[in-house]
Design an enzyme around this catalytic site. Structure first.
Site, mmCIF file in Angstrom:
data_model
loop_
_atom_site.group_PDB
_atom_site.id
_atom_site.type_symbol
_atom_site.label_atom_id
_atom_site.label_comp_id
_atom_site.label_asym_id
_atom_site.label_seq_id
_atom_site.Cartn_x
_atom_site.Cartn_y
_atom_site.Cartn_z
ATOM 1 N N LEU A 141 64.762 -115.845 18.062
ATOM 2 C CA LEU A 141 63.383 -115.403 18.206
ATOM 3 C C LEU A 141 62.688 -115.606 16.865
ATOM 4 C CD1 LEU A 141 63.670 -111.977 20.112
ATOM 5 C CD2 LEU A 141 62.983 -114.183 21.067
ATOM 6 N N ASP A 142 61.383 -115.891 16.902
ATOM 7 C CA ASP A 142 60.615 -115.949 15.672
ATOM 8 C C ASP A 142 60.691 -114.606 14.963
ATOM 9 O OD1 ASP A 142 59.794 -118.527 16.331
ATOM 10 O OD2 ASP A 142 57.976 -117.827 17.337
ATOM 11 N N THR A 143 60.567 -114.630 13.635
ATOM 12 C CA THR A 143 60.661 -113.397 12.852
ATOM 13 C C THR A 143 59.662 -112.350 13.330
ATOM 14 O OG1 THR A 143 61.500 -114.563 10.901
ATOM 15 C CG2 THR A 143 60.453 -112.427 10.523
ATOM 16 N N THR A 145 58.433 -111.905 16.287
ATOM 17 C CA THR A 145 58.609 -111.532 17.694
ATOM 18 C C THR A 145 59.728 -110.504 17.817
ATOM 19 O OG1 THR A 145 57.872 -113.711 18.426
ATOM 20 C CG2 THR A 145 59.145 -112.422 19.995
ATOM 21 N N ARG A 244 53.364 -118.813 22.155
ATOM 22 C CA ARG A 244 52.284 -118.687 21.177
ATOM 23 C C ARG A 244 51.328 -119.877 21.264
ATOM 24 N NH1 ARG A 244 55.607 -117.741 15.775
ATOM 25 N NH2 ARG A 244 53.498 -117.570 14.873
#
Length: 316
Positions: A141-143, A145, A244
């Site tokens: 996961l993106d930081t 998120t 996103r």
């Protein structure tokens, strides 16, 4: 915040000076801190290659436990995680953990999601630093998120889940808040996703281009509040920054998203990270005896704070 008055006999690079003062810092941490505007030289953001001189003032907006090398426990990085991971599900094959927004899944820092998971397993007596196999992330996961991440506890689980996720057999559903109400309220978005490696972003294009990959995202509107919409989003494909970029492409970026979003609205509503949560994971059917018990199971993260605020109309 720490304030340093530079004391050095000769001009010294900013990064070298900081690593001399705080041995726990390394180039990776410094670059991350600079990107996040946590290092100020004489009141301004400056490149790490800038030369500092006696009398200069450096302000560091970095936690003391990161700066203080004396507090660091010798040994592997996971021993210095800030605490164990929040575990949603634990079985002999996998962990499912809930990642908070702002925490990297892995990387140069001691405090990452993977290291928190390893700390948890160590506390449970399931992992030691010299074990042959180290539990591994099955996806990322993106930081910024939050939400559910699967961590394999065995090589067999790692192989199986990497393949299942690649073939889109693990179903992923997200909750998010968009700045703008999507029209129609429920839809499936398609197109192609093209990476811009130089800028570290992706964009959605309508036509197939060299390097572009097909992308598909389903969304449904749960509630609206003023300028905002609360959505349930299902990934059909699973590309970098997919949700996103897809929501931004229809004029409804994720609230709090600094790369694809509306930074004026983000500042006004005081969102530090994107309002995006990997809320639900549904397992496929497994034929393997050691994994059959997971077949069809669905797991949920706690609903994020903004979910109820949009329903109540307090976030709008």
């Amino acid at each position: 915040m720490k304030i340093l008055k530079v004391k050095c006999l000769a001009p010294t690079r900013l990064d070298n000076y900081l690593m001399q003062q705080f041995p726990a810092l390394n180039p990776g941490r410094l670059n991350k801190a600079l990107r996040e505007n946590k290092i100020k030289l004489n009141g301004k953001k400056q490149p790490l290659s800038t030369r500092v001189m006696a009398g200069d003032e450096i302000k560091l907006f970095i936690l003391d436990d990161v700066l203080d090398a004396d507090k660091r426990v010798e040994g592997p990085a996971w021993k210095n995680a800030r605490g164990p991971a929040q575990v949603v599900y634990d079985c002999p094959q996998i962990l499912i953990v809930n990642k908070p927004a702002g925490l990297a899944v892995d990387g140069p820092d001691d405090d990452t999601l993977l290291n928190r998971a390893l700390l948890y397993l160590s506390q449970q007596g399931e992992y030691k630093e010299n074990d042959i196999y180290t539990p591994a992330l099955c996806h990322r996961l993106d930081t910024g998120t939050s939400g559910l991440v699967i961590i394999a506890k065995t090589p067999e689980a790692e192989e199986l889940f990497l393949a299942a996720i690649k073939s889109r057999e693990v179903k992923k559903t997200y909750l998010c808040v968009t700045f703008g109400r999507p029209t129609p309220p429920d839809a499936t978005l398609g197109g192609y996703l093209l990476k811009d490696a130089d800028r570290g972003i992706v964009k959605i294009v309508e036509d197939k281009q060299p390097g572009a990959k097909d992308v598909e995202t389903q969304y449904e509107t749960i509630a609206v509040s003023g300028r905002l919409a609360l959505l349930k989003v299902r990934l059909i494909t699973g590309r970098t920054h997919q949700i996103r970029a897809h929501m931004a492409s229809i004029g409804c970026p994720i609230l709090g998203d600094s790369k694809y979003g509306n930074n004026t609205a983000n500042r006004e509503l005081k969102l530090k990270y994107q309002a995006l949560c990997a809320w639900e994971l549904t397992m496929p059917h497994f034929n393997q005896p050691d994994f059959e018990f997971l077949s069809g199971k669905t797991f949920h993260a706690p609903k994020p704070w903004y979910y109820q605020q949009v329903l109540d109309g307090t976030l709008k």
